[in-house]
Design a protein around this motif. Structure first.
Motif, mmCIF file in Angstrom:
data_model
loop_
_atom_site.group_PDB
_atom_site.id
_atom_site.type_symbol
_atom_site.label_atom_id
_atom_site.label_comp_id
_atom_site.label_asym_id
_atom_site.label_seq_id
_atom_site.Cartn_x
_atom_site.Cartn_y
_atom_site.Cartn_z
ATOM 1 N N MET A 1 0.806 -1.190 0.000
ATOM 2 C CA MET A 1 0.000 0.000 0.000
ATOM 3 C C MET A 1 0.857 1.264 0.000
ATOM 4 S SD MET A 1 -3.073 -1.125 -0.211
ATOM 5 C CE MET A 1 -3.896 0.425 -0.048
ATOM 6 N N ALA A 2 2.135 1.131 0.230
ATOM 7 C CA ALA A 2 3.007 2.308 0.266
ATOM 8 C C ALA A 2 3.030 3.032 -1.072
ATOM 9 C CB ALA A 2 4.421 1.907 0.672
ATOM 10 N N ASP A 3 2.824 2.308 -2.164
ATOM 11 C CA ASP A 3 2.840 2.971 -3.472
ATOM 12 C C ASP A 3 1.662 3.920 -3.654
ATOM 13 O OD1 ASP A 3 1.111 0.703 -3.659
ATOM 14 O OD2 ASP A 3 1.170 0.903 -5.826
ATOM 15 N N ALA A 4 0.575 3.694 -2.943
ATOM 16 C CA ALA A 4 -0.608 4.541 -3.063
ATOM 17 C C ALA A 4 -0.646 5.657 -2.022
ATOM 18 C CB ALA A 4 -1.872 3.686 -2.932
ATOM 19 N N ASN A 5 0.255 5.630 -1.058
ATOM 20 C CA ASN A 5 0.232 6.602 0.038
ATOM 21 C C ASN A 5 1.513 7.432 0.003
ATOM 22 O OD1 ASN A 5 0.109 8.032 2.401
ATOM 23 N ND2 ASN A 5 -0.148 6.246 3.723
ATOM 24 N N ARG A 6 1.417 8.638 -0.502
ATOM 25 C CA ARG A 6 2.607 9.483 -0.630
ATOM 26 C C ARG A 6 3.202 9.885 0.716
ATOM 27 N NH1 ARG A 6 0.550 13.123 -5.688
ATOM 28 N NH2 ARG A 6 0.733 11.433 -7.186
ATOM 29 N N LYS A 7 2.452 9.744 1.780
ATOM 30 C CA LYS A 7 2.960 10.076 3.113
ATOM 31 C C LYS A 7 3.718 8.908 3.754
ATOM 32 C CE LYS A 7 -0.708 13.387 4.034
ATOM 33 N NZ LYS A 7 -1.871 13.702 4.851
ATOM 34 N N ASP A 8 3.620 7.742 3.163
ATOM 35 C CA ASP A 8 4.290 6.559 3.695
ATOM 36 C C ASP A 8 5.805 6.718 3.546
ATOM 37 O OD1 ASP A 8 5.502 3.748 3.513
ATOM 38 O OD2 ASP A 8 3.451 3.332 4.160
ATOM 39 N N ASP A 9 6.537 6.308 4.562
ATOM 40 C CA ASP A 9 8.001 6.407 4.537
ATOM 41 C C ASP A 9 8.625 5.622 3.381
ATOM 42 O OD1 ASP A 9 7.926 8.012 6.796
ATOM 43 O OD2 ASP A 9 8.366 6.355 8.167
ATOM 44 N N TRP A 10 7.967 4.584 2.928
ATOM 45 C CA TRP A 10 8.504 3.710 1.880
ATOM 46 C C TRP A 10 7.908 3.999 0.505
ATOM 47 C CZ3 TRP A 10 12.631 0.898 2.904
ATOM 48 C CH2 TRP A 10 12.924 0.637 4.240
ATOM 49 N N HIS A 11 7.148 5.068 0.364
ATOM 50 C CA HIS A 11 6.455 5.352 -0.889
ATOM 51 C C HIS A 11 7.412 5.423 -2.083
ATOM 52 C CE1 HIS A 11 3.666 7.069 -3.753
ATOM 53 N NE2 HIS A 11 4.517 8.053 -3.967
ATOM 54 N N LEU A 12 8.421 6.262 -2.016
ATOM 55 C CA LEU A 12 9.319 6.433 -3.159
ATOM 56 C C LEU A 12 10.032 5.144 -3.537
ATOM 57 C CD1 LEU A 12 10.837 9.953 -2.427
ATOM 58 C CD2 LEU A 12 9.069 9.339 -4.082
ATOM 59 N N GLN A 13 10.499 4.403 -2.550
ATOM 60 C CA GLN A 13 11.186 3.138 -2.823
ATOM 61 C C GLN A 13 10.233 2.133 -3.471
ATOM 62 O OE1 GLN A 13 11.276 4.820 0.033
ATOM 63 N NE2 GLN A 13 13.310 4.827 0.918
ATOM 64 N N CYS A 14 9.009 2.105 -2.980
ATOM 65 C CA CYS A 14 8.023 1.165 -3.510
ATOM 66 C C CYS A 14 7.657 1.509 -4.951
ATOM 67 C CB CYS A 14 6.790 1.175 -2.621
ATOM 68 S SG CYS A 14 5.550 -0.033 -3.083
ATOM 69 N N VAL A 15 7.406 2.788 -5.215
ATOM 70 C CA VAL A 15 7.062 3.217 -6.573
ATOM 71 C C VAL A 15 8.209 2.916 -7.531
ATOM 72 C CG1 VAL A 15 6.581 5.226 -8.025
ATOM 73 C CG2 VAL A 15 5.390 4.948 -5.852
ATOM 74 N N GLU A 16 9.418 3.222 -7.125
ATOM 75 C CA GLU A 16 10.581 2.952 -7.973
ATOM 76 C C GLU A 16 10.714 1.470 -8.276
ATOM 77 O OE1 GLU A 16 15.370 3.100 -7.526
ATOM 78 O OE2 GLU A 16 14.274 4.868 -6.851
ATOM 79 N N ARG A 17 10.548 0.655 -7.280
ATOM 80 C CA ARG A 17 10.668 -0.793 -7.478
ATOM 81 C C ARG A 17 9.584 -1.310 -8.420
ATOM 82 N NH1 ARG A 17 12.983 -5.109 -3.588
ATOM 83 N NH2 ARG A 17 14.277 -3.299 -3.258
ATOM 84 N N LEU A 18 8.358 -0.818 -8.257
ATOM 85 C CA LEU A 18 7.277 -1.261 -9.129
ATOM 86 C C LEU A 18 7.479 -0.779 -10.563
ATOM 87 C CD1 LEU A 18 4.198 -0.726 -6.796
ATOM 88 C CD2 LEU A 18 5.113 -2.905 -7.602
ATOM 89 N N GLN A 19 7.981 0.424 -10.743
ATOM 90 C CA GLN A 19 8.211 0.954 -12.085
ATOM 91 C C GLN A 19 9.339 0.207 -12.803
ATOM 92 O OE1 GLN A 19 8.829 5.120 -11.299
ATOM 93 N NE2 GLN A 19 6.657 5.600 -11.542
ATOM 94 N N ASN A 20 10.295 -0.310 -12.067
ATOM 95 C CA ASN A 20 11.429 -1.001 -12.659
ATOM 96 C C ASN A 20 11.259 -2.517 -12.700
ATOM 97 O OD1 ASN A 20 12.875 1.395 -13.133
ATOM 98 N ND2 ASN A 20 13.555 1.423 -11.011
ATOM 99 N N TYR A 21 10.149 -3.027 -12.194
ATOM 100 C CA TYR A 21 9.895 -4.463 -12.168
ATOM 101 C C TYR A 21 9.597 -4.951 -13.581
ATOM 102 C CZ TYR A 21 8.013 -8.954 -10.677
ATOM 103 O OH TYR A 21 7.794 -10.283 -10.498
#
Length: 54
Positions: A1-21
């Motif tokens: 759920m971190a990819d959908a929550n910009r306030k989450d501490d792991w948001h940027l890492q999660c989005v990056e990982r999903l975009q590069n998967y």
């Protein structure tokens, strides 16, 4: 759920990982339903339908 929550501490890492998967994510149907429910209950239906961008 971190990819959908910009306030989450792991948001940027999660989005990056999903975009590069490179593979196709494999998730069980009950998990997809739970993710949809959480997005709708905490945000709105629009957030459920839109892809994640950061």
């Amino acid at each position: 759920m971190a990819d959908a929550n910009r306030k989450d501490d792991w948001h940027l890492q999660c989005v990056e990982r999903l975009q590069n998967y490179l593979g196709s994510p494999l998730l069980p149907a009950p998990l997809l339903a739970e993710i949809g429910y959480m997005l709708c209950s905490r945000a709105d239906a629009k957030s459920e339908a839109e892809p994640t961008t950061s």
